[in-house]
Design an enzyme around this catalytic site. Structure first.
Site, PDB file in Angstrom:
ATOM      1  N   LYS A   1       0.836  -1.200   0.000  1.00  0.00           N
ATOM      2  CA  LYS A   1       0.000   0.000   0.000  1.00  0.00           C
ATOM      3  C   LYS A   1       0.871   1.250   0.000  1.00  0.00           C
ATOM      4  O   LYS A   1       1.913   1.299   0.670  1.00  0.00           O
ATOM      5  CB  LYS A   1      -0.912  -0.030   1.219  1.00  0.00           C
ATOM      6  CG  LYS A   1      -1.963   1.065   1.286  1.00  0.00           C
ATOM      7  CD  LYS A   1      -2.883   0.801   2.467  1.00  0.00           C
ATOM      8  CE  LYS A   1      -3.883   1.913   2.675  1.00  0.00           C
ATOM      9  NZ  LYS A   1      -4.778   1.637   3.829  1.00  0.00           N
TER      10      LYS A   1
ATOM     11  N   SER B   1      -9.211   2.770   2.921  1.00  0.00           N
ATOM     12  CA  SER B   1      -8.152   3.356   2.109  1.00  0.00           C
ATOM     13  C   SER B   1      -7.290   2.322   1.376  1.00  0.00           C
ATOM     14  O   SER B   1      -6.420   2.688   0.593  1.00  0.00           O
ATOM     15  CB  SER B   1      -7.246   4.214   3.002  1.00  0.00           C
ATOM     16  OG  SER B   1      -6.659   3.439   4.037  1.00  0.00           O
TER      17      SER B   1
ATOM     18  N   SER C   1     -10.275   0.649   6.969  1.00  0.00           N
ATOM     19  CA  SER C   1      -9.563   0.857   5.701  1.00  0.00           C
ATOM     20  C   SER C   1      -9.197  -0.426   4.976  1.00  0.00           C
ATOM     21  O   SER C   1      -8.907  -0.411   3.784  1.00  0.00           O
ATOM     22  CB  SER C   1      -8.288   1.678   5.939  1.00  0.00           C
ATOM     23  OG  SER C   1      -8.614   3.027   6.157  1.00  0.00           O
TER      24      SER C   1
END
Length: 477
Positions: free
Chosen positions: A81, A156, A180
């Protein structure tokens, strides 16, 4: 062998078995992914930064070792990520402030994964600083949901989830503060696990004891998530809160299919509106646990203070982490981030003391609840994937939210009580969009959570729904 499109549809566990048997090489897998990304990621935008040269160089070094010494993943590629530093690879945090940032040193998480045989070949897209459960930013644009390209992949960890759903990753790293990891898993029809804090070591920043956010595994099925958790977990002195790996692997726990005795289902945890269709799909899935002889009852712990508590602690986290950016580069921050930092700067010691006391109370109630129930089940997110242009969910079932994060209460309430939680694909809306079931266990019981999730995954028969080729929005009637 080189690229083999058929490998894209194999499970991560199956691909690792092929690596260990010498049937494929890490270089074959990198070729396969590079080809798949070229075919589908232009429409999805899950992996905006690629680093195949770095991955191939590391693969060549890894292949010099005997297979038995190549680690848990044995050369399986994994995207990281874009909030987490990878040495020599563009790491933007989704922010124009860091659009040219190339770290000189990797986060401990990445170093640990690479020591366990992971090959980092890409960075997955994320909203600016991970703020907001819709993956878009001013650096790379929006990530789109492979099930319907007009829809959000959530956030996210939206890039990670969309990559898994569209076949550009077998496993993916994610992180989770207020859902997230779990929200994107739900929106994209894959599995995401938020572990107990300390389960996955990472490099501390700003404060040693920041524990609202954790790192965790994402995959297309429960066993693959367990495999990645094995590769991610372990104790490191540089992260003083990190936990040692358990004696029994998480993959073995998942494969044990040890079923829970009694589980609770709640449509809303008593704290949030939920779209009626999402509630119906998740309830039906939860009730199917009874087919395995599991007692299913409707119940939830008292989480009534969760909104006030989380809003305060999150705002404080934003303030200590990003107040300097607000002072020096306010024109480069999105409005939601500015608002969250400003909320944190307004806090008093009394505000923080109240929030910490609320969290202690909430956690004690949850622990008491898990003396009766092995698992708590509820929707992983309160809505089906919404239009990608929509910054966040402003309203649900007649209720208007006060701010951009309140709609995430069903996941951030679980963050507060320190429990591991997993989003399991459990069905689809009438329009064919994925719905996720949040499954929660007592603190540090990832093994029981994975075993129970594997049992329900078998019953529901949703394993193998992904990867899919990205789909345009259906034609309007």
């Amino acid at each position: 062998m080189s690229a083999d499109p058929a490998l894209v549809r194999e499970t991560a566990c199956a691909v690792v078995d092929k690596l260990k048997a010498g049937e494929v090489t890490p270089l074959d897998l990198l070729d396969t992914l590079e080809q798949r990304i070229a075919e589908v990621d232009g429409a999805v935008n899950a992996l905006p930064t690629l680093c195949f040269d770095r991955a191939r160089s590391r693969a060549a070094e890894l292949m010099k070792k005997p297979v038995a010494e190549r680690g848990v993943l044995a050369g399986l590629p994994v995207p990281i990520k874009d909030l987490t530093a990878v040495e020599g690879v563009l790491t933007t945090l989704g922010s124009p402030i860091f659009k040219d940032n190339v770290p000189a040193q990797s986060d401990l998480l990445v170093t640990h994964l690479e020591s366990n045989g992971a090959l980092v070949y890409a960075k997955s897209n994320t909203p600016e600083f991970g703020a907001g459960a819709n993956t878009f930013n001013e650096v790379f644009g929006a990530t789109r949901n492979p099930w319907d390209l007009s829809r959000s992949a959530a956030g996210s960890s939206g890039g990670a989830a969309a990559a898994l759903a569209s076949g550009t990753a077998w496993l993916a790293h994610g992180s989770d503060m207020g859902g997230s990891l779990r929200n994107p898993a739900s929106f994209c029809g894959i599995v995401g696990l938020r572990p107990s804090f300390g389960r996955v070591a990472h490099t501390p920043s700003v404060a040693i004891d920041r524990n609202l956010g954790v790192q965790g595994p994402m995959a297309r099925n429960v066993e693959d998530v367990a495999l990645l958790l094995d590769a991610m977990s372990g104790e490191y002195p540089n992260d003083p809160l990190s936990l040692p790996s358990p004696a029994t692997s998480f993959l073995a726990a998942a494969r044990s299919r040890t079923k829970p005795l009694r589980v609770a289902y709640s449509p809303d945890l008593g704290i949030t509106p939920v779209d009626p269709e999402v509630a119906a799909v998740t309830r039906k899935a939860a009730e199917r646990f009874a087919e395995a002889g599991v007692i299913v009852e409707q119940a939830q712990p008292d989480l009534s203070e969760a909104h006030e508590c989380f809003q305060t602690l999150r705002a404080f986290d934003f303030a200590i982490n990003m107040a300097k950016l607000l002072r020096t580069k306010p024109d480069l921050l999105k409005p939601e981030v500015i608002w969250n930092i400003e909320q944190g700067l307004k806090l008093t010691v009394d505000d923080l003391a109240k929030a910490e006391a609320q969290r202690v109370t909430l956690t004690a109630r949850a622990n008491e609840f898990f003396k009766t129930y092995d698992l708590l089940l509820c929707p992983a997110t309160i809505t089906a994937p919404f239009p990608v242009e929509q910054r966040y969910l402003a309203e649900c079932n007649g209720h208007t939210f006060d701010n951009y994060i309140e709609w995430l209460g069903i996941v951030y309430a679980i963050t507060l009580v320190c429990c591991p939680a997993l989003s399991l694909p459990c069905g689809f809306t009438a329009s064919g969009l994925p719905v996720g079931l949040q499954m929660v266990a007592r603190p540090r019981n990832e093994a029981g959570l994975l075993a129970g999730a594997a049992v329900l995954e078998d019953i529901l028969g949703v394993r193998g729904s992904t990867p899919i080729d990205p789909r345009p929005a259906p034609a309007s009637l």
